[in-house]
Design an enzyme around this catalytic site. Structure first.
Site, PDB file in Angstrom:
ATOM      1  CB  ILE A  23      -1.062  -0.086   1.184  1.00  0.00           C
ATOM      2  CG1 ILE A  23      -1.962  -1.122   1.221  1.00  0.00           C
ATOM      3  CG2 ILE A  23      -1.592   1.347   1.494  1.00  0.00           C
ATOM      4  CD1 ILE A  23      -2.996  -1.115   0.122  1.00  0.00           C
ATOM      5  CE  LYS A 215     -10.831  -3.436   2.927  1.00  0.00           C
ATOM      6  NZ  LYS A 215      -9.402  -2.895   2.848  1.00  0.00           N
ATOM      7  CD  GLU A 296      -3.299  -6.077   9.115  1.00  0.00           C
ATOM      8  OE1 GLU A 296      -3.787  -6.256   7.758  1.00  0.00           O
ATOM      9  OE2 GLU A 296      -2.974  -4.815   9.298  1.00  0.00           O
TER      10      GLU A 296
END
Ligand SMILES: NC(=O)C1=CN([C@@H]2O[C@H](COP(=O)(O)OP(=O)(O)OC[C@H]3O[C@@H](n4cnc5c(N)ncnc54)[C@H](OP(=O)(O)O)[C@@H]3O)[C@@H](O)[C@H]2O)C=CC1
Ligand SMILES: CC(C)(CO)C(=O)C(=O)O
Length: 334
Positions: A23, A215, A296
């Site tokens: 990212i 999200k 994560e």
């Protein structure tokens, strides 16, 4: 601190991107290509690669080789107007420490991180002071990143790191930004304007926790399951053997989001259709699994279960899948 530190600036803002992975490199390359004053905080082989040949970004059949100011020493980059923190949630404390010299008293801090953020309860009337223990067990993020300077962001984009300083990002990018106290502000609008002017579609929300929940649910339904199955987004939402599992997690996530007062603008069938349309995307968690990196799961899985436990919502399917993903993650790393 002035309320809107960017609003009276004549020149373009000083922007730093901290964390030069998928990212961070995508964002820094797009901003630098558009002529923004961007610096990148990178380290190791990534730093060396970008110093010698810039960032290589492959995007929708084009390849861009973009030179950027890069360093592993934030002191040399100095204090910035905007700092995007681009790392996995479990690396955020280390990254925030490394990025401290970039952050002055008026710097806006934009954490580009999936999952339930450490700031979830901050500046939320009636909840301020509660902590998300799964993502900030000792309160170190809260201490390092002053909540008055944090701007919430929800990223609807995908990117993959294919080598040091080399990334591929083919899906359209949309960033939604908002004050974490659910007000509208000029300073958020200024960031949105910079991103839009640079070609990254961005919107300003006065209810940032609404898209945040959308999200959180996207990650909850796909990231842990992708580690167990190796499946891509379109398969997890399209294969008749996996869709019943995905659908159960989706309903559990939507129930939790509703309990938190989130307004999700899409019905479940539209979410399923739109996710299939994203195509054969490998989640960031699957990419980490394949590279032997830590998963994560604290932010994307455990923190969601923590919020569910607090209101006695069982979420049995999500819980089972997250447990299996934890097992896969740790058994691989033994
Ligand atoms: N990739 C994707 O498609 C998407 C990712 N996201 C989310 O965005 C966030 C960032 O993900 P992504 O870019 O994929 O992650 P990556 O793992 O690709 O990149 C993280 C980068 O942060 C760097 N980093 C970590 N700690 C430090 C530190 N202390 N000092 C300097 N650099 C550091 C890493 O450096 P090093 O390489 O040296 O370890 C790495 O380059 C995550 O929360 C992810 O879930 C959201 C949407 C899509
Ligand atoms: C692509 C998507 C939305 C999958 O959940 C993502 O955010 C990720 O890969 O982490």
């Amino acid at each position: 601190m002035s309320k809107d530190p960017l609003s009276n600036k004549q020149s373009s803002p000083r922007i730093a991107v901290a964390g030069a992975g998928a990212i961070g490199c995508t964002l820094a390359a797009i901003l630098a290509h558009a002529g923004q004053a961007v610096s990148l905080l990178a380290r190791g082989s990534t730093l060396q690669a970008i110093q010698s040949q810039g960032i290589e970004l492959r995007r929708q059949a084009e390849t861009y080789q973009v030179p950027v100011t890069v360093s592993d020493d934030a002191h040399t980059l100095g204090s910035q107007d905007i700092v995007f923190l681009c790392a996995k949630s479990h690396d955020l404390v280390g990254l925030a420490q490394a990025a401290t010299p970039l952050i002055g008293p008026e710097t806006l801090i934009v954490p580009m991180v999936n999952g339930v953020p450490w700031w979830y309860f901050e500046r939320l009337p009636g909840q301020d002071g509660r902590r998300v223990k799964s993502v900030d067990p000792e309160g170190r993020l809260r201490a390092l990143l002053p909540s008055a300077q944090v701007v919430g962001v929800v990223q609807f984009m995908t990117a993959e790191r294919v080598g040091p300083g080399s990334v591929v990002s083919n899906t359209p990018a949309l960033l939604i930004l908002g004050e974490i106290d659910h007000t509208e502000s000029q300073r958020v609008q200024d960031i949105v304007d910079v991103l839009n002017a640079s070609g990254i579609e961005s919107r300003h929300s006065a209810q940032i926790r609404d898209p945040l929940w959308m999200k959180i649910i996207a990650n909850l339904t796909t990231n842990p399951l992708s580690v167990i199955t190796g499946a891509t987004l379109n398969t997890m939402y399209g294969d008749p053997r996996l869709l019943p599992i995905t659908r159960k997690i989706l309903f559990e996530g939507l129930t939790l989001a509703a309990a938190h007062g989130a307004r999700i603008p899409l019905d479940p069938d539209t979410i399923i259709k739109e996710t299939i349309a994203m195509g054969a995307v490998r989640t960031s968690m699957l990419q980490d699994y394949e590279h032997g990196n830590p998963l994560e799961l604290a932010a994307i899985g455990d923190a969601v279960l923590e919020l569910a436990d607090a209101i006695h919502l069982p979420m049995p399917t999500a819980r089972d899948v997250i447990a299996m993903a934890h097992y896969r993650g740790t058994s691989q790393r033994r």
